[in-house]
Scaffold this active site. Structure first.
Site, PDB file in Angstrom:
ATOM      1  N   ARG A 139       1.023  -1.129  -0.258  1.00  0.00           N
ATOM      2  CA  ARG A 139       0.532   0.093   0.311  1.00  0.00           C
ATOM      3  C   ARG A 139       0.806   0.871  -0.452  1.00  0.00           C
ATOM      4  O   ARG A 139       1.518   1.259   0.158  1.00  0.00           O
ATOM      5  CB  ARG A 139      -0.604   0.134   1.264  1.00  0.00           C
ATOM      6  CG  ARG A 139      -2.009  -1.090   1.417  1.00  0.00           C
ATOM      7  CD  ARG A 139      -3.092  -0.417   0.475  1.00  0.00           C
ATOM      8  NE  ARG A 139      -3.870  -0.994   0.189  1.00  0.00           N
ATOM      9  CZ  ARG A 139      -4.999  -1.955  -0.628  1.00  0.00           C
ATOM     10  NH1 ARG A 139      -3.681  -2.613  -1.824  1.00  0.00           N
ATOM     11  NH2 ARG A 139      -6.315  -2.940  -0.824  1.00  0.00           N
ATOM     12  N   HIS A 170      -1.114   0.912  -9.328  1.00  0.00           N
ATOM     13  CA  HIS A 170      -1.921   0.458  -8.413  1.00  0.00           C
ATOM     14  C   HIS A 170      -2.624  -1.025  -9.200  1.00  0.00           C
ATOM     15  O   HIS A 170      -3.829  -1.627  -8.824  1.00  0.00           O
ATOM     16  CB  HIS A 170      -2.573   0.555  -7.584  1.00  0.00           C
ATOM     17  CG  HIS A 170      -3.424   0.427  -6.268  1.00  0.00           C
ATOM     18  ND1 HIS A 170      -3.315   0.925  -5.051  1.00  0.00           N
ATOM     19  CD2 HIS A 170      -3.217  -0.755  -6.108  1.00  0.00           C
ATOM     20  CE1 HIS A 170      -4.163  -0.186  -4.517  1.00  0.00           C
ATOM     21  NE2 HIS A 170      -3.876  -0.957  -5.068  1.00  0.00           N
TER      22      HIS A 170
HETATM   23  N1  LIG Z   1      -1.409  -3.548  -5.474  1.00  0.00           N
HETATM   24  C1  LIG Z   1      -1.918  -4.402  -5.357  1.00  0.00           C
HETATM   25  O1  LIG Z   1      -2.588  -4.080  -6.511  1.00  0.00           O
HETATM   26  C2  LIG Z   1      -2.254  -5.429  -4.533  1.00  0.00           C
HETATM   27  C3  LIG Z   1      -3.249  -6.148  -4.479  1.00  0.00           C
HETATM   28  C4  LIG Z   1      -3.643  -7.280  -3.335  1.00  0.00           C
HETATM   29  C5  LIG Z   1      -3.312  -6.561  -2.302  1.00  0.00           C
HETATM   30  N2  LIG Z   1      -2.509  -5.420  -2.131  1.00  0.00           N
HETATM   31  C6  LIG Z   1      -1.818  -5.286  -0.508  1.00  0.00           C
HETATM   32  O2  LIG Z   1      -1.321  -6.376   0.063  1.00  0.00           O
HETATM   33  C7  LIG Z   1      -1.276  -7.215   1.224  1.00  0.00           C
HETATM   34  C8  LIG Z   1      -0.859  -8.060   1.322  1.00  0.00           C
HETATM   35  O3  LIG Z   1      -2.427  -8.606   1.250  1.00  0.00           O
HETATM   36  P1  LIG Z   1      -2.352 -10.778   2.124  1.00  0.00           P
HETATM   37  O4  LIG Z   1      -3.607 -10.911   1.740  1.00  0.00           O
HETATM   38  O5  LIG Z   1      -0.861 -10.957   2.277  1.00  0.00           O
HETATM   39  O6  LIG Z   1      -2.685  -9.672   3.538  1.00  0.00           O
HETATM   40  P2  LIG Z   1      -2.713 -11.066   5.131  1.00  0.00           P
HETATM   41  O7  LIG Z   1      -2.512 -12.551   4.688  1.00  0.00           O
HETATM   42  O8  LIG Z   1      -3.742  -9.866   6.054  1.00  0.00           O
HETATM   43  O9  LIG Z   1      -1.022 -10.499   5.204  1.00  0.00           O
HETATM   44  C9  LIG Z   1      -0.205  -9.531   5.789  1.00  0.00           C
HETATM   45  C10 LIG Z   1       0.788  -9.710   6.485  1.00  0.00           C
HETATM   46  O10 LIG Z   1       1.200  -9.228   6.945  1.00  0.00           O
HETATM   47  C11 LIG Z   1       1.876  -8.730   8.450  1.00  0.00           C
HETATM   48  N3  LIG Z   1       1.917  -7.186   9.423  1.00  0.00           N
HETATM   49  C12 LIG Z   1       0.337  -6.956   9.607  1.00  0.00           C
HETATM   50  N4  LIG Z   1       1.098  -6.162  10.026  1.00  0.00           N
HETATM   51  C13 LIG Z   1       1.969  -6.246  10.917  1.00  0.00           C
HETATM   52  C14 LIG Z   1       3.219  -5.655  11.364  1.00  0.00           C
HETATM   53  N5  LIG Z   1       2.963  -4.241  12.125  1.00  0.00           N
HETATM   54  N6  LIG Z   1       4.794  -6.196  11.316  1.00  0.00           N
HETATM   55  C15 LIG Z   1       5.233  -7.318  10.215  1.00  0.00           C
HETATM   56  N7  LIG Z   1       4.031  -7.791   9.104  1.00  0.00           N
HETATM   57  C16 LIG Z   1       2.751  -7.297   9.960  1.00  0.00           C
HETATM   58  C17 LIG Z   1       0.932 -10.189   8.831  1.00  0.00           C
HETATM   59  O11 LIG Z   1       1.854 -10.274   9.440  1.00  0.00           O
HETATM   60  P3  LIG Z   1       0.985 -12.467  10.845  1.00  0.00           P
HETATM   61  O12 LIG Z   1       1.428 -13.396   9.882  1.00  0.00           O
HETATM   62  O13 LIG Z   1       2.244 -12.131  12.324  1.00  0.00           O
HETATM   63  O14 LIG Z   1      -0.321 -11.889  11.215  1.00  0.00           O
HETATM   64  C18 LIG Z   1       1.262 -11.055   7.339  1.00  0.00           C
HETATM   65  O15 LIG Z   1       2.066 -11.997   7.425  1.00  0.00           O
HETATM   66  C19 LIG Z   1      -2.992  -6.298   1.139  1.00  0.00           C
HETATM   67  O16 LIG Z   1      -3.478  -5.929   2.652  1.00  0.00           O
HETATM   68  C20 LIG Z   1      -3.022  -4.992  -0.063  1.00  0.00           C
HETATM   69  O17 LIG Z   1      -2.708  -4.114   1.063  1.00  0.00           O
HETATM   70  C21 LIG Z   1      -2.505  -4.752  -3.265  1.00  0.00           C
END
Ligand SMILES: NC(=O)c1ccc[n+]([C@@H]2O[C@H](COP(=O)([O-])OP(=O)(O)OC[C@H]3O[C@@H](n4cnc5c(N)ncnc54)[C@H](OP(=O)(O)O)[C@@H]3O)[C@@H](O)[C@H]2O)c1
Length: 274
Positions: free
Chosen positions: A189, A237
């Site tokens: 993000r 994005h």
């Molecule tokens: N650019 C694009 O087109 C696009 C598309 C889709 C998604 N995204 C972004 O990608 C992000 C991740 O997606 P996802 O499905 O993988 O999310 P997710 O399954 O919720 O995973 C989030 C990860 O971030 C870690 N995390 C969260 N807060 C943290 C902190 N303060 N310190 C260290 N680690 C932290 C979490 O740790 P834990 O495992 O310990 O909970 C988890 O491993 C989304 O939130 C979105 O913003 C971007």
């Protein structure tokens, strides 16, 4: 209205539906929903879909390989009709670090491992993943950065991750490894990054290249120096743009399960913000 499927709803809008039972984010991130101070207290469900995950892993592999194989240098050489080969370290000597080991980070890390890189990941809670060196929490960040040459950011935007990608952080990356410099790929993000710090890091050399799919202000304003920076690659994005077909099928499946009395999957932890 019992269910709302939303992308960046105007703050206050969802509070107008007294019968709302669940909110479905039309994307993997939910910061565009949770930033509404008047959000009803119903479950927020995020998209977890193999199509979206695969698109993100493609994006990560594309840009890691672009830096690893020095494609921007060869593009510049082609422009000048220069036929010159450069040293190419094996992937097994190059350290890639993935911030965020969630659905997307884990899949990307596994693909990078398959491509032969030395892969590590950083998450909030402790993880054990085969073949991947794991770090966690604020205390694990420094060690993770010190060993990382190509930094891939797939964190969600939460109060704890806001503006985490700063000049100070980039200076901790390993600049003297096989990749001959440090690189950033942010497809998480825009709120995670400080644009001016990325420019400063590129100009002083603590970063040698940056791929940015997301920005604090989107669309990226025309006046941003990132647009024309020779070491920056910009995408609008769309690292993992959601295809509406699997997305709608996914939401309908969840609603059917919910109405049959089963729990919803991928419900957001409101306290943590993701
Ligand atoms: N650019 C694009 O087109 C696009 C598309 C889709 C998604 N995204 C972004 O990608 C992000 C991740 O997606 P996802 O499905 O993988 O999310 P997710 O399954 O919720 O995973 C989030 C990860 O971030 C870690 N995390 C969260 N807060 C943290 C902190 N303060 N310190 C260290 N680690 C932290 C979490 O740790 P834990 O495992 O310990 O909970 C988890 O491993 C989304 O939130 C979105 O913003 C971007």
């Amino acid at each position: 209205v019992a269910y709302a499927g939303v992308w960046q709803p105007p703050p206050g809008l969802l509070g107008n539906f007294p019968h709302l039972q669940a909110i479905f984010s039309l994307g993997a991130g939910v910061d565009h929903v949770t930033n509404d101070p008047a959000l009803p207290r119903v479950p927020i469900v995020r998209i977890v879909d193999p199509d979206l995950t695969m698109r993100m892993s493609e994006y990560v592999a594309l840009h890691v390989l672009m830096y690893h194989r020095r494609q921007r240098l060869y593009d510049a050489q082609q422009h000048e009709r220069v036929w010159r080969e450069h040293d190419q370290p094996p992937a097994s000597e190059v350290a890639v670090g993935v911030m965020g080991l969630g659905v997307l980070g884990r899949d990307a890390a596994a693909l990078l491992l398959r491509l032969g890189f030395r892969v590590a990941g950083w998450s909030r809670s402790l993880k054990a993943l085969p073949g991947i060196e794991t770090f966690h929490g604020p205390g694990g960040l420094e060690g993770f950065l010190r060993r990382t040459e190509i930094l891939v950011c797939l964190l969600p935007a939460t109060p704890a991750t806001a503006a985490i990608l700063t000049l100070d952080l980039f200076r901790k990356l390993k600049g003297d490894g096989a990749a001959s410099g440090a690189y950033l790929i942010n497809a998480g993000r825009g709120a995670l990054q400080v644009d001016a710090d990325i420019v400063a890091a590129l100009d002083e050399g603590s970063l040698c290249g940056a791929t940015l799919d997301v920005f604090p202000t989107e669309p990226l304003p025309p006046a941003s120096p990132l647009w024309r920076h020779p070491k920056v690659t910009i995408t609008p994005h769309n690292a993992a743009a959601s295809d509406p077909r699997p997305l709608v099928a996914n939401i309908l499946r969840q609603i059917q399960r919910f109405e049959a009395g089963l729990p919803l999957d991928h419900v957001v932890n409101r306290g943590a913000g993701y």
